[in-house]
Enzyme design. Sequence first.
Site, PDB file in Angstrom:
ATOM      1  N   TYR A 332       0.902  -1.349   0.185  1.00 30.11           N
ATOM      2  CA  TYR A 332      -0.018   0.065   0.044  1.00 30.11           C
ATOM      3  C   TYR A 332       0.881   1.212  -0.096  1.00 30.11           C
ATOM      4  O   TYR A 332       1.717   1.546   0.951  1.00 30.11           O
ATOM      5  CB  TYR A 332      -0.853   0.182   1.376  1.00 30.11           C
ATOM      6  CG  TYR A 332      -1.665   1.137   1.493  1.00 30.11           C
ATOM      7  CD1 TYR A 332      -2.211   1.967   0.338  1.00 30.11           C
ATOM      8  CD2 TYR A 332      -1.969   1.826   2.873  1.00 30.11           C
ATOM      9  CE1 TYR A 332      -3.100   2.954   0.499  1.00 30.11           C
ATOM     10  CE2 TYR A 332      -2.745   2.681   2.782  1.00 30.11           C
ATOM     11  CZ  TYR A 332      -3.263   3.220   1.789  1.00 30.11           C
ATOM     12  OH  TYR A 332      -4.004   4.470   1.995  1.00 30.11           O
ATOM     13  N   CYS A 333       0.635   2.073  -0.953  1.00 28.52           N
ATOM     14  CA  CYS A 333       1.061   3.587  -1.016  1.00 28.52           C
ATOM     15  C   CYS A 333       2.671   3.144  -1.154  1.00 28.52           C
ATOM     16  O   CYS A 333       3.455   2.660  -1.921  1.00 28.52           O
ATOM     17  CB  CYS A 333       0.945   4.390   0.261  1.00 28.52           C
ATOM     18  SG  CYS A 333       1.539   5.922   0.182  1.00 28.52           S
TER      19      CYS A 333
END
Length: 601
Positions: A332-333
């Site tokens: 994520y990210c």
Amino acid sequence: MTNRAISDHMKFPANDDAVPEGPVSVPESGASAGESADRLIRAAIARLTGGLSPASLALAFADWQLHLAASPGKWVELALNALGDGARFARMVSTPHAAWQPWFMVKPRPGDSRFSGRDWTLPPFNIMAQTFLLGEQWWHSATSGLHGVSKGNTEIVDFVIRQCLDTVAPSNFGFSNPEVVRRAMASGGGNFLSGWHNWVEDCRNLLSTKPSGPTTFAVGRDVAVSKGKVVYRNELIELIQYAPQTADVCPDPVLIVPAWIMKYYILDLSPRNSLVRFLVERGFTVFMISWRNPGAADRDLGLDHYRMLGVDAAVDVINQLVPGRAIHAAGYCLGGTLLAIAAARLQKERPGSLRSVTLLAAQVDFTEAGELTLFINESQVAFLEDMMWQSGVLETVQMAGAFQLLRSNDMIWSRLVRDYLIGERAAPSDLMSWNADATRMPYRMHSDYLRKLFLDNDLAEGRYLADGQPVALSDLRASMFVVGTLRDHVAPWRSVHKVHLLADADIAFVLASGGHNAGIVAPPSEEGHTYQLLETKAGQHYVGPDEWLQKAARREGSWWLEWVRFLTAHSDAWVPARSSLHAPDGGPPIDDAPGQYVLQH
């Protein structure tokens, strides 16, 4: 409870970038006395400016002003626009009330919710709103379309002027905001008294890094409550394995690599919003990396240290705990960017070690990284490096300030109006509590990230080195599930979509409604979620983002369900779940979830 060193099976390269065995001390910089003095001065300036480089802003405005001065035709165009708007404005204010038409001259831009209330269509408030929007429109015309001004400088000037104009928006003042006026009339001015109390409370908590009050969501009590054990710990991560919740489980484990800019539990919020809980209740064996919050002594931890001590270490531990099984890896990210780097290396050196790769709002090409790139140029990065050079880390205040500026209307001004003029606090939520629980960034890692990825785009262009060897994203061959979010201000979905140009893999690309955080935290039990999905096979012709929007099927509901279908389709038959969890050496786990690192401030 003892802190376990890196397992003997972990082998790191014996070179200058080898991972240190403990917190890293400040190295001898070799800088001259004059250079050190200059860096100290620039670091002091950076603290006063919140990390924004005055030189960067000055150069951008000089570029714009010099080209504007040499464009008399542009002057005439702007003057005629102002005269035309003035004539139309005079006609608007002289219109009888019975014939009044709201937004006669200009409407708010899509996504601008400051003037969305019904009272903003009434003449006095609507006139003030349109006056402001006309000024905003005029300044946008003045800063754009100038031949010769670099795109980056144009965007910086437009952004800065927009931020200045936003400070005087009619929605920010009690007398010109109809909602504040109504509340004052209904409460006899009590809203201002409540706002005063809110302001005093905020002043008292100014130095606090967490929201205060009895409704705060506590880690381990209200959020990050999925049952599990810390099965591994080194100086940078704790690896959490979650307890099975079904009799049979997927034999292929899921490893989640969260961003280290915030705590991992955005993916394990309160039970109804927890992606971890959603997965384990559907029979998946989930492992989660929990990053340690670095301090000044960790200043020399670089991006490659995060890869080796983070993703690589977690993969090796999972291979011991679940031998013979390929891993579904999800990032994520920033964690997704790091995972892409690690996955490309793993699939080159250990083919078949990954069953699939999932990237959630994660970029691998940074040429269209949105307004965040306004803070990323040579002057700005050097300025941040000087600030971090002195302190050893980038503090949470600087990071939070940058992200708030990107959405100042939502993150700053609307909050000030709600808290201090209307006198109401926003209802506390698990996502708000997580957002306030920020972490620091080591000097070397953040410099690596800004320079090698954002500024120079080394990863997408094949120049990024890991252990001295170039990383090629074309080595990504495992099936991929990639999620972009429609209103993402951190990782714009068109930038996320560029993975199609780089990976040589089957890709299921999802465009989810919402923003960078709320679009990812999309539980099926919550109404209003939509997404688009289109799958492309390796070797197919490239489909650009505009064409993708036309072709991708639009569906109601949460993309979480689609991800479960993807993971299931790329897994073997379910097997009986193990009754207990243990460390890689067969001994007892180190700690209960959520562990100790997530509690550090």
